[in-house]
Design an enzyme around this catalytic site. Sequence first.
Site, short mmCIF file in Angstrom:
data_model
loop_
_atom_site.label_atom_id
_atom_site.label_comp_id
_atom_site.label_asym_id
_atom_site.label_seq_id
_atom_site.Cartn_x
_atom_site.Cartn_y
_atom_site.Cartn_z
N LEU A 18 0.84 -1.20 0.00
CA LEU A 18 0.00 0.00 0.00
C LEU A 18 0.88 1.26 0.00
CD1 LEU A 18 -2.83 1.16 0.02
CD2 LEU A 18 -2.76 1.17 2.51
N ARG A 522 4.34 6.29 5.72
CA ARG A 522 5.59 6.08 6.45
C ARG A 522 5.48 4.89 7.41
NH1 ARG A 522 9.33 10.44 6.36
NH2 ARG A 522 10.36 9.83 8.28
N TRP A 568 11.51 3.19 21.26
CA TRP A 568 11.41 2.97 19.82
C TRP A 568 11.72 1.52 19.43
CZ3 TRP A 568 13.83 8.27 17.96
CH2 TRP A 568 12.85 9.27 18.08
N HIS A 701 12.99 21.32 10.04
CA HIS A 701 11.91 20.62 9.33
C HIS A 701 11.49 21.37 8.08
CE1 HIS A 701 11.81 19.55 13.61
NE2 HIS A 701 11.63 18.33 13.15
N1 GLN Z 1 21.70 13.21 17.11
C1 GLN Z 1 20.57 12.93 16.29
C2 GLN Z 1 20.69 13.64 14.97
O1 GLN Z 1 21.28 14.68 14.95
C3 GLN Z 1 19.30 13.40 16.97
C4 GLN Z 1 18.10 13.05 16.18
C5 GLN Z 1 16.80 13.33 16.88
O2 GLN Z 1 16.76 14.01 17.87
N2 GLN Z 1 15.71 12.80 16.40
O3 GLN Z 1 20.21 13.19 13.96
#
Ligand code: GLN
Length: 760
Positions: A18, A522, A568, A701
Amino acid sequence: MVTTHNLGFPRIGKKRELKFSVENYWRREITQDALLDIAGHLRQQHWQQQAMLDLIPVGDFSFYDQVLDTSFMVGNIPERLHNIDDNENELDNYFRVARGRAFATEAECSCIQAGEMTKWFDTNYHYIVPEFDKNTAFSLNSQRLLDQVAEAKQQGVSVKPVIIGPVTYLWLGKAKDDTDKLALLDDLILVYAQLFRELEATGVEWVQIDEPILVLELPQAWQHALNKAYYDLQRTPLKLLLATYFGQLQENLKLACDLPVDGLHIDTINAQEEVAKIIDWLPQYKIISLGVVNGRNIWKTDLTATLAWLKPLHERLQERLWLAPSCSLLHVPVDLANEQKLDSDIRSWLAFALQKLDEINILARALNEGEAVVANALEENATAIKSRKASMRVHDHVVKERQAAITDAMGNRQSAFAQREKIQKAIFNLPLYPTTTIGSFPQTSEIRQARRDFKAGELSADAYQLAMQAEIKRCVHEQESLDLDVFVHGEPERNDMVEYFGEQLTGYAFSQFGWVQSYGSRCVKPPILYGDISRPHAMTVEWINYAQSLTDKPMKGMLTGPVTILNWSFVRDDQPRAETCLQLALAIRDEVLDLEKAGIRIIQIDEAALREGLPLRKAQWKTYLDWAVKAFRITANGVADETQIHTHMCYSEFNDIIAAIAAMDADVITIETSRSDMELLDVFDEFHYPNGIGPGVYDIHSPNIPSVDSMVTLMKQASQRIPAERLWVNPDCGLKTRQWDEVKPALVNMVRASQQLNAL
Ligand code: GLN
Ligand code: ZN
């Protein structure tokens, strides 16, 4: 007879079919008809795979997210969708709300702001947050669900439509103005009533209606709302199975039992202690569905123990007893049969979605027809359970002894922060507003390729090392020319911040196809933590040493913290998570001390997932935070005063947990803040955060390059709450998803911002 059913099935497909087709559609590589066709085939396959059940979920399939499906079903579509030209096609509009655009190449005029995304309860599945405002009006759009019901019926499936209940739907949404969400309930109930009439006309008997908010601490008005909703809806001749999951009902127990529905599903993985009480309370006319197989984890159920527990309940309840997984199987991978590379011992301990349905079936048959008919299956299960309990692969007495010897003192620094700060200032001699980054630099396709080739045995260890060293060298040179104050090596050797460490620890296994949907298309493949954790060799020291050898600037050692590794992963269920976390803490502590021994003076321990591990109920937060903070302290605090410990968290909603964050006692914490104009730093008005802090000023981001001025302004705002002597200047998070040509100008500006602040 016991009835078997399922609450929801993973929709992504065994091999993520999918995901790939949806992404192809977004790239316009396949037509919408082709996509719908693939989806239909997947549904058919999934129904066939569940054929052994008495009732099969329909409506759990989704192109992106089931909450967004519900928004479309009740006609709650954001206004902004009406402003675009090309808004004829419903599926395209659906993708626009999900991700801002239907197609990668879409013209700007067909893009809108994507809906906000957030986590579904305490899972790692994310949903699109429903939006409400004063113009919100609902209207039924049941076509998708009715089509799927018809499609399933045609295939001979014994259909149980699955929908999200109206009160949970409202709870999960967000009012964009001062609209009172509960004021929308009456309107919404009308839509559900109409939906029920339409479903009734299809001839279905049972409908599963999910109200998982029943496991939360609910304000009284919301408890009333649940009562009102189900009293208003009780006129339907459909039979309603009210489903709760992820926790105990506690103070909502009586409410849940008394609602005028025909059955109640509870998650007995999390609420087994409540079952006796619920059965006592539940009116005789209702059925009770027990979620006895864990829908959130990948371990085999102990069928013998479960059966022993179920038998007396079955005698009492007879056909009122139903069996199911604890929650939708959305949260586990599809099929263990695909796994060819897992060690056979470990494999024999696991159950993915299809194996979990087998378990339900075995349990039901044992109850319905007697254990003899499933004797072989029970025997096989007992062997696996026994082998896991006794396995030398799981139990390592050296680890257990070390763990038992942990003392509080191990979590304490030698001196208090004020003292360390003085010592460290003298050593590092950094300017005010020192600059640094969070760890990773852009991961180019060449780096990814080198890692893949090395893993596949197509690149020699030497060639791989040279390739990574070349990349580290590049990162160091870039940082030299940017004139940053504290360097990182760039993390080119890491595919993922948890997997990288898991691969080097004993007690971890990795699946090939153990994908779970995280959001939209994702998926993540959490590593499997099955046994006592130890660290046979140093994991990062060589890379960091190499990086430090290239520069006189301090190089940060870069590690992932124990709480994040735990949160995780798929975690063993045979001991408390707190215990497992301490084992991880000891392993990472060893690495911290090895880095220190190697002469690394600054060590960063990322706890990106600490906050998301918070329990659903506030009453349990303290227990979690106590052990999480303890684990971090054990990991970090064995170093000398001269060594500076950093931590990083990719969020900034600290209001409720700031004291716990402070209790970690890291010398410096870097956090995400830039998107909110530092509004999120308000918490520091009330709580005087005692140590160093770097509020991220560059939103990684976004592809945008932040200006010097914007960063100076943000830091000035921060300095109103936190003394300048304790402030750092850094991005929000790691830079690995960005391009070098975005990162370089952004960091040039960031360094200039620090210089300007120093010149003030
Ligand atoms: N040290 C990781 C990075 O710089 C931290 C990533 C994160 O906080 N998700 O990619
Ligand atoms: Zn981060």
